[in-house]
Design a protein around this motif. Structure first.
Motif, PDB file in Angstrom:
ATOM      1  N   GLN A  34       0.832  -1.230  -0.096  1.00 58.71           N
ATOM      2  CA  GLN A  34      -0.162  -0.017   0.179  1.00 58.71           C
ATOM      3  C   GLN A  34       0.767   1.334   0.032  1.00 58.71           C
ATOM      4  O   GLN A  34       1.786   1.362   0.790  1.00 58.71           O
ATOM      5  N   GLY A  63      -8.012  -0.836  -5.957  1.00 60.44           N
ATOM      6  CA  GLY A  63      -7.079  -0.343  -4.920  1.00 60.44           C
ATOM      7  C   GLY A  63      -7.416   0.858  -4.246  1.00 60.44           C
ATOM      8  O   GLY A  63      -6.760   1.853  -4.523  1.00 60.44           O
ATOM      9  N   GLY A  64      -8.591   1.179  -3.887  1.00 59.40           N
ATOM     10  CA  GLY A  64      -9.025   2.480  -3.711  1.00 59.40           C
ATOM     11  C   GLY A  64      -8.365   3.212  -2.366  1.00 59.40           C
ATOM     12  O   GLY A  64      -8.154   4.483  -2.318  1.00 59.40           O
ATOM     13  N   GLY A  65      -7.958   2.555  -1.537  1.00 61.04           N
ATOM     14  CA  GLY A  65      -7.085   3.175  -0.494  1.00 61.04           C
ATOM     15  C   GLY A  65      -8.045   4.188   0.291  1.00 61.04           C
ATOM     16  O   GLY A  65      -9.090   3.686   0.788  1.00 61.04           O
ATOM     17  N   THR A  70     -10.309   7.838  -6.153  1.00 63.67           N
ATOM     18  CA  THR A  70     -11.749   7.895  -6.135  1.00 63.67           C
ATOM     19  C   THR A  70     -12.473   9.059  -6.132  1.00 63.67           C
ATOM     20  O   THR A  70     -13.398   9.308  -6.971  1.00 63.67           O
ATOM     21  N   VAL A  94     -15.119   0.621  -6.941  1.00 64.42           N
ATOM     22  CA  VAL A  94     -13.834   0.542  -6.293  1.00 64.42           C
ATOM     23  C   VAL A  94     -13.740  -0.978  -5.812  1.00 64.42           C
ATOM     24  O   VAL A  94     -14.634  -1.422  -4.965  1.00 64.42           O
ATOM     25  N   GLU A  96     -11.638  -2.957  -3.141  1.00 63.56           N
ATOM     26  CA  GLU A  96     -10.648  -2.532  -2.210  1.00 63.56           C
ATOM     27  C   GLU A  96     -10.423  -4.083  -1.310  1.00 63.56           C
ATOM     28  O   GLU A  96     -11.544  -4.296  -0.829  1.00 63.56           O
ATOM     29  N   ARG A  97      -9.252  -4.511  -0.889  1.00 64.24           N
ATOM     30  CA  ARG A  97      -9.275  -5.825  -0.270  1.00 64.24           C
ATOM     31  C   ARG A  97      -9.020  -5.582   1.146  1.00 64.24           C
ATOM     32  O   ARG A  97      -9.297  -6.269   2.020  1.00 64.24           O
ATOM     33  N   ASP A  98      -8.837  -4.148   1.633  1.00 64.65           N
ATOM     34  CA  ASP A  98      -8.576  -3.810   3.022  1.00 64.65           C
ATOM     35  C   ASP A  98      -9.933  -3.336   3.690  1.00 64.65           C
ATOM     36  O   ASP A  98     -10.415  -2.533   3.192  1.00 64.65           O
ATOM     37  N   PHE A 101     -10.350   0.026   4.884  1.00 65.82           N
ATOM     38  CA  PHE A 101     -10.393   1.227   3.852  1.00 65.82           C
ATOM     39  C   PHE A 101     -11.739   1.079   3.034  1.00 65.82           C
ATOM     40  O   PHE A 101     -12.271   2.227   2.613  1.00 65.82           O
ATOM     41  N   ALA A 102     -12.040  -0.345   2.874  1.00 65.85           N
ATOM     42  CA  ALA A 102     -13.158  -0.298   2.171  1.00 65.85           C
ATOM     43  C   ALA A 102     -14.413   0.452   2.895  1.00 65.85           C
ATOM     44  O   ALA A 102     -15.529   1.186   2.404  1.00 65.85           O
ATOM     45  N   GLU A 122     -15.725  -5.111  -1.498  1.00 60.35           N
ATOM     46  CA  GLU A 122     -14.546  -5.413  -0.539  1.00 60.35           C
ATOM     47  C   GLU A 122     -14.088  -6.829  -0.798  1.00 60.35           C
ATOM     48  O   GLU A 122     -14.850  -7.848  -1.018  1.00 60.35           O
TER      49      GLU A 122
END
Length: 303
Positions: A34, A63-65, A70, A94, A96-98, A101-102, A122
């Motif tokens: 990240q 990977g929106g972070g 975004t 978006v 986002e795996r985290d 953050f999602a 997510e």
């Protein structure tokens, strides 16, 4: 630049990336690949790198972070709809795996979610079903750049994607250049690929160990025909494992990778000048012609 404490009331495209990161309550973790892009100037330019005729109605970000890009994509989506007089049927999605953050993205852009302008998925972009999208704009995690790129490229949609600079150089390399390889041939099979901006480490927080580059991929059909795309890509991969060998020896030595049953039949049928060449000097069209010959004469085993 103005930025409200919770983001509400701030026009899309105006959120300060540092303030977004503070509100998210967690720093980007380089151990999890990240790195937040925090340079406003770069962020503002990235959506504009989409081809002029690109369909912006369904933008995908991976990977929106903390949402800095975004925010710019929401501005692009709403601005484009206003300029064309369209009803707001635009959507930004978006992945986002985290989980933290999602959830932050859903809270920060709650109005966009409520308006049907934003979806946050997510999950891991390598595992989730890709939503329908018309173009993808993303700052990808560098550790999985290749896997994600080759999940996106076959979709034949415009891409504007941040990569590690060395990876980007390999994508755009031409035959005969030192960076030319499997990645070059495979990427250029699907699209015209060009580096539109090089981005220094200082544009990120935390700073990555490498320089970065924004790559634009404009889909187009190749100027050659392959009868079996999976075999073509596998054949290219095989030959580049022997890039310092002649094509003759590369074909012979990599049947276990390409799946050829009879590599000698391919060598016997191929042009002698081609066989004396090195894989790194072959244009994509030459790879395609050789792959077709290999399919016809070498009886590739079923994948």
């Amino acid at each position: 630049m103005t930025d409200s404490s919770a983001g509400e009331g701030t026009a899309y495209g105006q959120r300060d990336p540092d303030a977004l990161a503070r509100r998210a309550g967690a720093r980007a973790d380089p151990d999890r690949d990240q790195h937040f892009l925090v340079d406003d100037r770069v962020l503002n330019r990235i959506p504009g790198y989409l081809p002029d005729d690109a369909d912006r109605s369904r933008l995908l970000e991976i990977g929106g972070g903390a949402g800095a890009l975004t925010d710019r994509l929401l501005a692009a989506a709403t601005g484009d709809a206003a300029a064309t007089g369209d009803s707001p049927s635009r959507r930004v999605t978006v992945i986002e795996r985290d989980g933290a953050f999602a959830e932050f993205l859903r809270e920060e852009f709650a109005a966009a979610v409520a308006d049907g302008l934003l979806d946050v998925i997510e999950g891991d972009a390598l595992d989730v079903d890709l939503p329908p999208f018309s173009a993808c704009v993303a700052n990808l995690p560098y550790g999985v750049s290749s896997e994600i790129a080759f999940r996106l490229l076959p979709e034949k949609k415009p891409l504007v994607v941040m990569f590690q600079a060395e990876f980007a150089d390999r994508m755009v390399a031409s035959a005969g250049e030192s960076a030319y390889g499997r990645l070059s041939v495979s990427a250029q099979h699907y699209a015209d690929v060009e580096i539109v901006e090089r981005v220094p480490k200082e544009a990120f927080d935390p700073q990555p160990a490498v320089e970065s580059a924004v790559v634009r991929c404009t889909p187009r059909d190749p100027d050659y025909v392959v009868g079996d795309e999976a075999f073509f890509l596998r054949f290219v991969k095989a030959l580049f494992t022997q890039r310092r060998k002649t094509v003759r020896n590369a074909v012979r030595n990599t049947a276990h990778i390409s799946g050829l049953d009879d590599p000698e039949a391919v060598v016997d049928a191929a042009d002698e000048e081609l066989l004396r060449s090195r894989p790194g000097t072959l244009e994509p069209a030459a790879f395609a012609a050789l792959a077709e010959l290999a399919r016809e004469r070498g009886s590739p085993a079923e994948a």
